[in-house]
Design a protein around this motif. Structure first.
Motif, PDB file in Angstrom:
ATOM      1  N   UNK A   9       5.412 101.801  33.322  1.00  0.00           N
ATOM      2  CA  UNK A   9       4.103 102.414  33.068  1.00  0.00           C
ATOM      3  C   UNK A   9       2.967 101.510  33.538  1.00  0.00           C
ATOM      4  N   UNK A  10       3.020 100.256  33.161  1.00  0.00           N
ATOM      5  CA  UNK A  10       1.972  99.313  33.561  1.00  0.00           C
ATOM      6  C   UNK A  10       1.922  99.155  35.076  1.00  0.00           C
ATOM      7  N   UNK A  41       2.696 111.664  31.153  1.00  0.00           N
ATOM      8  CA  UNK A  41       3.768 110.926  30.495  1.00  0.00           C
ATOM      9  C   UNK A  41       4.444 111.860  29.498  1.00  0.00           C
ATOM     10  N   UNK A  42       5.703 112.191  29.762  1.00  0.00           N
ATOM     11  CA  UNK A  42       6.466 113.073  28.879  1.00  0.00           C
ATOM     12  C   UNK A  42       7.433 112.233  28.062  1.00  0.00           C
ATOM     13  N   UNK A  43       7.211 112.209  26.753  1.00  0.00           N
ATOM     14  CA  UNK A  43       8.058 111.397  25.873  1.00  0.00           C
ATOM     15  C   UNK A  43       8.178 112.078  24.512  1.00  0.00           C
ATOM     16  N   UNK A  44       8.319 113.398  24.533  1.00  0.00           N
ATOM     17  CA  UNK A  44       8.459 114.156  23.299  1.00  0.00           C
ATOM     18  C   UNK A  44       9.891 114.640  23.133  1.00  0.00           C
ATOM     19  N   UNK A 104      11.393  98.710  28.659  1.00  0.00           N
ATOM     20  CA  UNK A 104      11.613  98.893  30.087  1.00  0.00           C
ATOM     21  C   UNK A 104      10.647  99.933  30.661  1.00  0.00           C
ATOM     22  N   UNK A 105      10.411 100.997  29.899  1.00  0.00           N
ATOM     23  CA  UNK A 105       9.474 102.023  30.354  1.00  0.00           C
ATOM     24  C   UNK A 105       8.045 101.491  30.346  1.00  0.00           C
TER      25      UNK A 105
END
Length: 203
Positions: free
Chosen positions: A32-33, A116-119, A27-28
């Protein structure tokens, strides 16, 4: 993106799902795209490289230059191999180490129009606060997993093992909503996606 590049990315995506490697949610990926197709960011920061899947999408969707941070050396090796295979390695600079420790030196003197924060979920709030001066006006911050198993929305008391993360994510979203520099759009799809736009610079 060529058919060959698309096929390679699909194989990486499917293998990551099979091996339970944490890459962005499907979904993310759609969000993003969509952002990259609409805004075509030029200067990008990613926190949480994993195996290079999301950074590959960004590099193939625009001519951006990417800084990305990852603490797992084996994942960086896989990411580098992927970027090389896709022909985007020259536009991506990876930093190995803890994102909290590296972030000040990585962003020093730079301005990003997409982050992009994904940590680490517990770090979202403090990292965004640190990053804000280095994000351009009208820049966008994308955060995945912000509703964390559906436990963040509402006031219910979360199970003990999830309490810290849920509290941190609730505080993060509240801080974004209270910040007059920022505009929040929240998607409940997947594990929750936040699209944050910096609408003004701090006075």
């Amino acid at each position: 993106m060529t058919a060959e590049q698309s096929c390679l990315l699909k194989s990486v995506h499917d293998l990551a799902r099979e091996q339970y490697v944490m890459i962005l949610s499907d979904e993310c990926e759609v969000v993003l795209k969509d952002i990259f197709e609409k805004y075509s960011p030029k200067s990008v920061l990613e926190i949480g490289t994993a195996i290079g899947y999301s950074s590959s999408i960004m590099a193939l969707t625009s001519d951006c230059v990417i800084d990305t941070i990852e603490k797992d050396e084996s994942r960086i090796e896989r990411a580098t191999q992927l970027w090389r295979s896709l022909g985007v390695e020259s536009r991506i600079k990876v930093y190995c180490g803890d994102s909290d420790e590296l972030l000040p030196s990585v962003i020093a003197g730079k301005t990003y129009d997409f982050v992009f924060i994904d940590g680490s979920k517990s770090a979202y709030r403090r990292q965004l606060e640190l990053l804000l001066p280095n994000i351009a006006k009208d820049g966008i911050i994308l955060c995945d997993d912000v509703l964390y198993l559906g436990l963040v929305k509402g006031d219910d008391y979360p199970p003990h093992k999830h309490r810290t993360i849920v509290r941190n994510m609730r505080e993060f979203l509240a801080s974004v909503e209270d910040n007059e520099e920022l505009e929040l759009q929240l998607f409940e799809e997947g594990n929750g996606i936040a699209v944050i736009k910096k609408i003004r610079n701090k006075r």
